[in-house]
Scaffold this active site. Structure first.
Site, PDB file in Angstrom:
ATOM      1  N   ARG A  25      21.149  87.148  75.264  1.00  0.00           N
ATOM      2  CA  ARG A  25      21.766  85.926  75.816  1.00  0.00           C
ATOM      3  C   ARG A  25      21.708  84.832  74.762  1.00  0.00           C
ATOM      4  NH1 ARG A  25      18.656  82.691  78.181  1.00  0.00           N
ATOM      5  NH2 ARG A  25      17.626  84.191  79.541  1.00  0.00           N
TER       6      ARG A  25
ATOM      7  N   TYR B 191      45.676  72.487  83.500  1.00  0.00           N
ATOM      8  CA  TYR B 191      45.564  73.882  83.940  1.00  0.00           C
ATOM      9  C   TYR B 191      44.867  73.884  85.309  1.00  0.00           C
ATOM     10  CZ  TYR B 191      43.672  78.596  84.267  1.00  0.00           C
ATOM     11  OH  TYR B 191      43.332  79.845  84.711  1.00  0.00           O
TER      12      TYR B 191
ATOM     13  N   ASP C  96      41.854  71.156  75.053  1.00  0.00           N
ATOM     14  CA  ASP C  96      42.065  72.554  75.425  1.00  0.00           C
ATOM     15  C   ASP C  96      43.238  73.045  74.573  1.00  0.00           C
ATOM     16  OD1 ASP C  96      42.911  74.950  76.556  1.00  0.00           O
ATOM     17  OD2 ASP C  96      42.415  74.330  78.605  1.00  0.00           O
TER      18      ASP C  96
ATOM     19  N   LYS D 194      43.790  84.365  76.158  1.00  0.00           N
ATOM     20  CA  LYS D 194      45.222  84.182  75.924  1.00  0.00           C
ATOM     21  C   LYS D 194      45.578  84.564  74.477  1.00  0.00           C
ATOM     22  CE  LYS D 194      44.720  82.714  80.129  1.00  0.00           C
ATOM     23  NZ  LYS D 194      44.523  81.303  80.448  1.00  0.00           N
TER      24      LYS D 194
HETATM   25  C1  LIG Z   1      43.609  80.502  81.257  1.00  0.00           C
HETATM   26  C2  LIG Z   1      43.338  79.105  80.877  1.00  0.00           C
HETATM   27  C3  LIG Z   1      42.069  78.529  81.053  1.00  0.00           C
HETATM   28  C4  LIG Z   1      40.925  79.264  81.732  1.00  0.00           C
HETATM   29  O1  LIG Z   1      40.472  80.325  80.996  1.00  0.00           O
HETATM   30  P1  LIG Z   1      39.855  81.680  81.627  1.00  0.00           P
HETATM   31  O2  LIG Z   1      39.607  82.519  80.435  1.00  0.00           O
HETATM   32  O3  LIG Z   1      40.873  82.232  82.587  1.00  0.00           O
HETATM   33  O4  LIG Z   1      38.607  81.272  82.334  1.00  0.00           O
HETATM   34  C5  LIG Z   1      41.872  77.230  80.621  1.00  0.00           C
HETATM   35  N1  LIG Z   1      42.874  76.508  80.068  1.00  0.00           N
HETATM   36  C6  LIG Z   1      44.107  77.022  79.904  1.00  0.00           C
HETATM   37  C7  LIG Z   1      45.168  76.178  79.284  1.00  0.00           C
HETATM   38  C8  LIG Z   1      44.392  78.327  80.294  1.00  0.00           C
HETATM   39  O5  LIG Z   1      45.630  78.821  80.143  1.00  0.00           O
END
Ligand SMILES: *Cc1c(COP(=O)(O)O)cnc(C)c1O
Length: 381
Positions: free
Chosen positions: A51, A104, A176, A201
């Site tokens: 961890r 998001y 983000d 992503k």
């Molecule tokens: C998918 C997404 C998240 C969240 O991420 P996870 O890996 O699904 O927890 C946060 N911000 C954006 C812009 C996203 O597309």
């Protein structure tokens, strides 16, 4: 090492020196929870428990820091685990955050349903409008949370301008960077304090792993994140770290192809009789085109558009594509299509984050552009 090198050289090599023991070119998957100590406290290489640290994860974290232009990177089990860690590490009850009014959905839910219960409140503001963001800030504002481009409307926020505004008020800036990826946009260089990713992503890029990341430059912030990463424990496992690192190696070439394909499709959609409006930052008609041109290398692989015949036509279109797969998520090599109003953004219905009912969102993959074009042409009818 590799500091002076270009993006893809760092993506392929940073944190990934050949294994000193065997010469293995790819960092092994260290599937171990603990490490033998040579006498009490005698750690080999600093690892004591997975961890707190795992060599496969270290390789990923070193690489993430390098490609985002930061000093430290942290790999998480999901994007939301990374976001939650930022909130706990850097905010306290009574603090206030400005978030995008088209954040998001999961980010909105985290602020609205989780953080609020713990005494951190928020104001949602349109980040395309700096005056509106300034008006949303108050004496308790400790953080401005930026997303650009946004999901699903592809709005563009000016990272440099908003960072100046936030810093003058003593607030931290989080970006983000999931939609752009570090290949197209480097928020730390534009003034942001923290970059957060859903590595699920574009960074992972193959729709085969869920993960998150934080990258920072400042040592004090890094220490706070490191402490909470270990204390809260939402870490990336070694298999997930391996897959994500494997994805990163091709991030540059994938992003260029995503952009090439998206540019072709955006032009096609903009000229189609059944399409009322195309949202793609690369089109000169997009309201954020100039800001995107200033802060992004290219305009990305996401496109949204409105169907002229309304909601049902948009829903039907999503079921008619053959190369585009109907599904949530984004950023993988395969093209995806979805109806935000009934799928990814259904929970925003009735809120300030509600999206147009006739909206269709595309995650443009890296297949052959001609096949993607033909598929959209037949689906639009
Ligand atoms: C998918 C997404 C998240 C969240 O991420 P996870 O890996 O699904 O927890 C946060 N911000 C954006 C812009 C996203 O597309």
């Amino acid at each position: 090492m590799h500091e002076g090198h270009g993006f893809s050289t760092r993506a392929i090599h940073a944190g990934q020196e050949p294994d000193p023991l065997t010469g293995a070119v790819v960092p092994p998957i260290y599937a171990t929870s603990t490490y033998k100590q040579d006498g009490v406290g005698g750690l080999r290489g600093g690892y004591e428990y997975s961890r707190s640290g795992n060599p496969t994860r270290t390789a990923l974290e070193t690489c993430l820091a390098s490609i985002e232009g930061g000093s430290r990177g942290f790999a998480f089990a999901s994007g939301l685990a990374a976001e939650d860690t930022i909130l706990r590490a850097l905010l306290a009850p009574g603090d206030h955050v400005v978030i995008p009014d088209d954040a998001y959905g999961g980010t909105f839910r985290l602020f609205d349903k989780v953080a609020k219960r713990w005494g951190v409140d928020y104001t949602a503001a349109p980040l395309t409008d700096t005056d509106a963001v300034a008006a949303a800030m108050n004496a308790r504002t400790k953080m401005v949370w930026i997303e650009t481009p946004t999901n699903p409307l592809l709005n563009i926020a000016d990272i440099e301008q908003l960072s100046d505004l936030a810093h003058r008020a003593g607030a931290l800036v989080v970006v983000d960077n999931t939609f752009a990826s570090p290949y197209l946009q480097q928020p730390l260089a534009l003034g942001a304090d923290l970059v957060v990713h859903s590595t699920t992503k574009y960074i992972g890029g193959h729709s085969d792993v869920v993960g998150g990341a934080i990258v920072v430059q400042d040592d004090t912030i890094a220490d706070a994140i490191a402490f909470h990463h270990n204390s809260m424990g939402g870490v990336a496992g070694p298999f997930d770290a391996f897959l994500t690192l494997r994805g990163i190696k091709t991030l540059g070439v994938r992003m260029d192809r995503h952009c090439d394909n998206a540019e072709v499709l955006a032009e096609f959609l903009a000229g189609h009789a059944k399409v009322a409006e195309v949202r793609y930052p690369g089109l000169s008609t997009h309201p954020g085109h100039d800001v995107a041109g200033k802060q992004m290398k290219r305009y990305g692989g996401m496109i949204s558009f409105r169907h002229k015949d309304g909601e049902q036509a948009a829903v039907d279109l999503c079921a008619r594509t053959e190369v585009f797969t109907l599904g949530e998520s984004l950023g993988g090599v395969e093209s995806l299509i979805e109806h935000p109003g009934r799928m990814t953004h259904a929970s925003a219905a009735g809120s300030a984050l509600e999206v147009p009912a006739d909206l269709v969102r595309l995650s443009v993959g890296i297949e052959d552009a001609d096949d993607l074009l033909a598929d959209l042409r037949q689906a639009l009818g």
